[in-house]
Motif scaffolding. Structure first.
Motif, PDB file in Angstrom:
ATOM      1  N   TYR A 100       0.790  -1.218   0.000  1.00 34.28           N
ATOM      2  CA  TYR A 100       0.000   0.000   0.000  1.00 34.28           C
ATOM      3  C   TYR A 100       0.834   1.285   0.000  1.00 34.28           C
ATOM      4  CZ  TYR A 100      -3.713  -3.270   1.310  1.00 34.28           C
ATOM      5  OH  TYR A 100      -4.585  -4.324   1.352  1.00 34.28           O
ATOM      6  N   LEU A 101       1.949   1.288   0.736  1.00 32.01           N
ATOM      7  CA  LEU A 101       2.758   2.505   0.811  1.00 32.01           C
ATOM      8  C   LEU A 101       3.907   2.506  -0.201  1.00 32.01           C
ATOM      9  CD1 LEU A 101       2.970   3.095   4.680  1.00 32.01           C
ATOM     10  CD2 LEU A 101       1.352   4.050   3.033  1.00 32.01           C
ATOM     11  N   GLY A 102       3.985   1.465  -1.015  1.00 31.32           N
ATOM     12  CA  GLY A 102       5.016   1.414  -2.045  1.00 31.32           C
ATOM     13  C   GLY A 102       6.422   1.276  -1.505  1.00 31.32           C
ATOM     14  N   LEU A 103       6.575   0.501  -0.430  1.00 34.97           N
ATOM     15  CA  LEU A 103       7.883   0.377   0.217  1.00 34.97           C
ATOM     16  C   LEU A 103       8.636  -0.906  -0.155  1.00 34.97           C
ATOM     17  CD1 LEU A 103       6.959   1.636   3.806  1.00 34.97           C
ATOM     18  CD2 LEU A 103       8.213   2.868   2.034  1.00 34.97           C
ATOM     19  N   ALA A 104       7.998  -1.815  -0.878  1.00 34.48           N
ATOM     20  CA  ALA A 104       8.598  -3.128  -1.135  1.00 34.48           C
ATOM     21  C   ALA A 104       9.932  -3.036  -1.870  1.00 34.48           C
ATOM     22  CB  ALA A 104       7.625  -4.006  -1.928  1.00 34.48           C
ATOM     23  N   ASN A 105      10.106  -2.011  -2.696  1.00 33.93           N
ATOM     24  CA  ASN A 105      11.352  -1.859  -3.457  1.00 33.93           C
ATOM     25  C   ASN A 105      12.065  -0.558  -3.107  1.00 33.93           C
ATOM     26  OD1 ASN A 105      13.122  -2.958  -5.488  1.00 33.93           O
ATOM     27  ND2 ASN A 105      12.412  -1.360  -6.880  1.00 33.93           N
ATOM     28  N   HIS A 106      11.798  -0.025  -1.909  1.00 35.89           N
ATOM     29  CA  HIS A 106      12.430   1.233  -1.482  1.00 35.89           C
ATOM     30  C   HIS A 106      13.945   1.016  -1.312  1.00 35.89           C
ATOM     31  CE1 HIS A 106      13.421   4.772   0.903  1.00 35.89           C
ATOM     32  NE2 HIS A 106      12.215   5.251   0.663  1.00 35.89           N
ATOM     33  N   PRO A 107      14.774   1.895  -1.883  1.00 34.03           N
ATOM     34  CA  PRO A 107      16.237   1.705  -1.823  1.00 34.03           C
ATOM     35  C   PRO A 107      16.781   1.516  -0.414  1.00 34.03           C
ATOM     36  CG  PRO A 107      15.687   3.485  -3.324  1.00 34.03           C
ATOM     37  CD  PRO A 107      14.408   3.095  -2.640  1.00 34.03           C
ATOM     38  N   ALA A 108      16.233   2.230   0.560  1.00 38.85           N
ATOM     39  CA  ALA A 108      16.756   2.124   1.924  1.00 38.85           C
ATOM     40  C   ALA A 108      16.543   0.738   2.512  1.00 38.85           C
ATOM     41  CB  ALA A 108      16.093   3.178   2.818  1.00 38.85           C
TER      42      ALA A 108
END
Length: 378
Positions: free
Chosen positions: A47-55
């Motif tokens: 939902y928050l689009g964090l699955a591929n977040h660089p960090a």
């Protein structure tokens, strides 16, 4: 066995209930690559689009595998720190990590109630909650979805020593929210405990994204048992239970799905720790998500697309028969759009649907494309 299994699969195929897996060759984003072609996806719980977040991709201090269960040598400082941070995030005394939400629900329910106790379940609760209730061997009472009058009647007529009310916070197939204020009031009236599975609420709803309990301004005294997952809004994997120190210690000692399984990989625990920071810091993600939900609902209403009453990222379209849901699913796929067709037994007979889910990474232009495609295929 071969003959028996073959007949089971043939029955599912004949009933249009056979499931197939889409294999993509790309990170979890709104654009997925399948067999070299890019598709626009509206069926992820990221939902928050964090699955591929660089960090989140930079964590690896403890290696990959945990090597053992938590109670042997699998519990690292990464796990321990994450549990403390999850407790603080949910404003509770303590938290305990589980490998999946399914395992968390099985472990909690079978620890809390036994054969002579009673469990009260919303009819639309997630399958893991139903299975946990069955494993506990307690008396099971299922009330019609969000029907507080029916729940009150069941509670009033129960003679069980311990009563446990269990509900989803956000219902995963309908996208609506449990009537938690009244559930808590009934629990106090009839001396029952409350457990909320907020897998689809945490990170998404509430003033600061703390989920359905924050939306209703409910604390640990109101809802003693809170389960959350880490593979949806937080973009990683795993689950946790948060509550009192006493509850968590009891789970450590008694929850079989915690004791007898390998601990979550520490690299994932570290990634979740980063995810919590990003989710709290980058508030634009949640804001943009809710703007997209409103935008989609407005656009759908203008084009007379029949949505359910949901103001969460889960936006179902009831199509009725399984064959129609599959046909619309295929038609959208041919237009380069992926929306899952949900069929029985996941949902009741006659309510097969498209389950559209929105992410903070979607853009209005992509919503427009979805709406136009829906108009064409519906």
């Amino acid at each position: 066995m071969h003959t028996y299994l073959k007949s089971l699969l043939e029955q599912r195929q004949q009933a249009n209930l056979y499931r197939t897996r889409l294999t993509h060759d790309s990170p979890q984003t709104p654009n997925l690559v399948i067999d070299g072609q890019t598709y626009l996806s509206f069926c992820s719980n990221d939902y928050l689009g964090l699955a591929n977040h660089p960090a989140l991709l930079q964590q690896g201090k403890y290696g990959v595998g945990s090597g053992a269960s938590h109670l042997v040598t699998g519990h690292t400082q990464a796990h321990h720190a994450l549990e403390k941070e999850l407790a603080a995030y949910t404003k509770r005394e303590s938290a305990l990590l589980f490998s999946t939400g399914y395992m968390a629900n099985l472990g909690v329910i079978t620890t809390l109630v036994k054969r002579h106790d009673a469990i009260f379940l919303d009819k639309l609760n997630h399958a893991s909650l139903v299975d946990g209730a069955l494993l506990s061997r307690a008396q099971i009472h299922r009330y019609p979805h969000n029907d507080m009058q029916a729940l009150a009647h069941l509670l009033a007529n129960s003679k069980a020593q311990h009563k446990l009310i269990i509900t989803d916070g956000i219902f995963s197939m309908d996208g609506d929210i449990a009537d938690l204020a009244n559930i808590v009031q009934l629990a106090k009236t009839y001396q029952a405990w409350v457990m909320v599975d907020d897998a689809h609420g945490l990170g998404v709803i509430g003033k600061t994204g703390r989920g359905s309990l924050e939306m209703y301004d409910l604390g640990e005294d109101d809802v003693p048992v809170l389960m959350g997952t880490l593979g949806k809004a937080f973009g990683v994997f795993g689950a946790f239970v948060a509550g009192s120190q006493l509850l968590i210690e009891a789970l450590i000692q008694s929850a079989r799905s915690y004791i007898y399984t390998t601990a979550l990989p520490p690299v994932l625990a570290e990634a979740v720790r980063t995810s919590l920071i990003v989710a709290e810091k980058e508030t634009w993600r949640r804001q943009h998500l809710h703007e997209l939900i409103a935008y989609f609902r407005t656009a759908a209403a203008k084009r007379q697309i029949p949505l359910m009453e949901s103001f969460t990222p889960i936006q179902p379209i009831i199509l009725g028969e399984t064959e129609k849901a599959l046909a619309v699913n295929r038609a959208l796929y041919e237009r380069g759009i992926i929306v899952t067709a949900i069929r029985p037994p996941t949902v009741p007979q006659g309510t097969a649907r498209l389950r559209i889910t929105l992410s903070a990474l979607h853009q209005q232009a992509q919503i427009d494309r979805l709406v136009e495609s829906l108009v064409e295929v519906l």
